[in-house]
Design a protein around this motif. Structure first.
Motif, PDB file in Angstrom:
ATOM      1  N   VAL A   1      -1.030   8.814   2.582  1.00 15.15           N
ATOM      2  CA  VAL A   1      -2.133   8.414   1.700  1.00 15.15           C
ATOM      3  C   VAL A   1      -3.246   7.763   2.520  1.00 15.15           C
ATOM      4  O   VAL A   1      -3.189   6.588   2.870  1.00 15.15           O
TER       5      VAL A   1
ATOM      6  N   ALA B   1       5.240   3.632  -6.758  1.00 19.85           N
ATOM      7  CA  ALA B   1       4.703   4.908  -7.260  1.00 19.85           C
ATOM      8  C   ALA B   1       5.769   5.950  -6.958  1.00 19.85           C
ATOM      9  O   ALA B   1       6.266   5.989  -5.830  1.00 19.85           O
TER      10      ALA B   1
ATOM     11  N   LYS C   1      -1.637  -1.261  -3.674  1.00 20.02           N
ATOM     12  CA  LYS C   1      -0.974  -1.153  -4.968  1.00 20.02           C
ATOM     13  C   LYS C   1      -0.036  -2.326  -5.215  1.00 20.02           C
ATOM     14  O   LYS C   1       0.352  -3.041  -4.282  1.00 20.02           O
TER      15      LYS C   1
ATOM     16  N   ASN D   1       5.626   8.903  -6.228  1.00 16.07           N
ATOM     17  CA  ASN D   1       5.306   9.804  -5.118  1.00 16.07           C
ATOM     18  C   ASN D   1       5.495   9.161  -3.743  1.00 16.07           C
ATOM     19  O   ASN D   1       5.500   9.857  -2.733  1.00 16.07           O
ATOM     20  N   ASP D   2       5.641   7.840  -3.725  1.00 13.49           N
ATOM     21  CA  ASP D   2       5.908   7.156  -2.473  1.00 13.49           C
ATOM     22  C   ASP D   2       7.416   7.075  -2.222  1.00 13.49           C
ATOM     23  O   ASP D   2       7.851   6.557  -1.200  1.00 13.49           O
TER      24      ASP D   2
ATOM     25  N   ARG E   1      -3.387  -0.231  -8.962  1.00 16.26           N
ATOM     26  CA  ARG E   1      -3.897   0.404  -7.744  1.00 16.26           C
ATOM     27  C   ARG E   1      -5.309  -0.060  -7.434  1.00 16.26           C
ATOM     28  O   ARG E   1      -6.139  -0.147  -8.351  1.00 16.26           O
TER      29      ARG E   1
ATOM     30  N   ARG F   1       0.844  -1.207   0.000  1.00 16.12           N
ATOM     31  CA  ARG F   1       0.000   0.000   0.000  1.00 16.12           C
ATOM     32  C   ARG F   1       0.869   1.243   0.000  1.00 16.12           C
ATOM     33  O   ARG F   1       2.036   1.194   0.356  1.00 16.12           O
ATOM     34  N   TYR F   2       0.263   2.332  -0.439  1.00 18.36           N
ATOM     35  CA  TYR F   2       0.962   3.625  -0.363  1.00 18.36           C
ATOM     36  C   TYR F   2       1.246   3.925   1.102  1.00 18.36           C
ATOM     37  O   TYR F   2       0.524   3.456   1.988  1.00 18.36           O
ATOM     38  N   ASP F   3       2.256   4.720   1.336  1.00 12.57           N
ATOM     39  CA  ASP F   3       2.608   5.181   2.682  1.00 12.57           C
ATOM     40  C   ASP F   3       1.353   5.722   3.376  1.00 12.57           C
ATOM     41  O   ASP F   3       0.816   6.760   3.003  1.00 12.57           O
ATOM     42  N   GLU F   4       0.921   4.988   4.391  1.00 13.99           N
ATOM     43  CA  GLU F   4      -0.356   5.327   5.047  1.00 13.99           C
ATOM     44  C   GLU F   4      -0.316   6.612   5.860  1.00 13.99           C
ATOM     45  O   GLU F   4      -1.367   7.145   6.216  1.00 13.99           O
TER      46      GLU F   4
ATOM     47  N   TYR G   1      13.423   3.546  -4.902  1.00 11.41           N
ATOM     48  CA  TYR G   1      12.461   3.349  -6.001  1.00 11.41           C
ATOM     49  C   TYR G   1      12.922   2.233  -6.933  1.00 11.41           C
ATOM     50  O   TYR G   1      12.118   1.417  -7.384  1.00 11.41           O
TER      51      TYR G   1
ATOM     52  N   TYR H   1      -1.711  14.210   0.969  1.00 10.57           N
ATOM     53  CA  TYR H   1      -1.136  14.587  -0.324  1.00 10.57           C
ATOM     54  C   TYR H   1      -2.102  15.506  -1.078  1.00 10.57           C
ATOM     55  O   TYR H   1      -1.785  15.954  -2.178  1.00 10.57           O
TER      56      TYR H   1
END
Ligand code: AKG
Ligand code: FE2
Length: 266
Positions: A66, A76, A72, A78-79, A141, A60-63, A90, A206
């Motif tokens: 996000v 990403a 996901k 942005n993460d 996602r 998952r995206y950084d909780e 990355y 975000y």
């Protein structure tokens, strides 16, 4: 939300049988707000991918940033961003996701699905490169609980320049491989970020409070299974919660570079 009476006739969504050069140019020029390509992927291929993903290691995206939570598969950018730069972690995440996808035994690969959607319109399309390394393309996602209203603009978010090439315009592309029976609409507003919007930032998040776009012309579009969806993500946008069922997409960003090519990344 009150809508102004005067509307911009260029802020429209059009439907295409496939992405065309005119669609891409129209979005970049601001003649269109969004391009919808129904049935870009057949229902059978969507089902095959989502069935295989059931056994895949989703993260998952950084909780802390996000929320509501977004699951996901694959990194990403942005993460993995720190002070306008892409962090080195990355790359490991990108190569690990590509390797892990191969183990699913599917004929479809997210990168190829994304590239293929543009090839007829724009033969010069390839994954973006950063410091000569090939970027990840095709994040999966699962956005069941909606997004914060936000914009995406690599030029603004990556002060240090994300790609080796010079990006002059950016689009966002998604293919919906599972759609909920209700909810899950994408909303686009005819409005870009303005400095004063920082006062309306969601603390720790975000995105921005939707009051930043109050009274602004908007489009609400319900994704259909297998649909391809292309838009200018500098316009504020969000995803509404799925009230029932799951909403899964494969997506990437699309940059037009100053040599006239398209570069994709996720
Ligand atoms: O899933 C969508 O419809 C849009 C998601 C989004 O924010 C993006 O692709 O930039
Ligand atoms: Fe976005």
């Amino acid at each position: 939300m009150q809508q102004t009476e005067k509307i911009d006739p260029l802020f429209v969504a059009v439907q295409s049988e496939m992405i065309t050069r005119a669609d891409v140019a129209g979005l970049i020029a601001g003649r269109l707000a969004a391009v919808r390509v129904p049935g870009l992927l057949s229902a059978a291929r969507c089902h095959a991918i989502t069935a295989a993903l059931a056994a895949a290691p989703m993260d998952r995206y950084d909780e802390s940033r996000v929320f509501p939570l977004v699951a996901k598969f694959g990194p990403a950018i942005n993460d993995h961003r720190d002070a306008g730069e892409l962090r080195e972690d990355y790359w490991d995440a990108a190569r690990a996701a590509e390797k892990s996808w191969v183990s699913l035994g599917l004929s479809d690969v997210p990168r190829e699905l994304c590239l293929a959607a543009f090839r007829a319109a724009w033969p010069d399309v390839e994954p973006g490169r950063r410091q000569r390394q090939v970027m990840h393309v095709g994040i999966v996602r699962e956005i069941n609980d909606g997004l914060q209203m936000h914009f995406d603009d690599a030029v603004r978010e990556y002060a240090g320049q994300l790609l080796d090439a010079n990006v002059v315009a950016q689009l966002a592309f998604n293919i919906y491989i599972r759609v909920p029976p209700t909810g899950g609409e994408t909303v686009l507003w005819r409005r870009r970020w303005q400095p004063d919007d920082e006062d309306l930032r969601i603390p720790g998040g975000y995105g921005y409070r939707e009051s930043a776009a109050a009274g602004i012309q908007s489009l609400t579009l319900r994704p259909t299974l297998g649909e391809g969806f292309l838009f200018d993500p500098r316009n504020y946008h969000t995803v509404r919660p799925a009230t029932d069922g799951r909403r899964i997409s494969i997506g990437c960003f699309v940059g037009l570079t100053d040599d006239g090519r398209l570069a994709l990344w996720s």
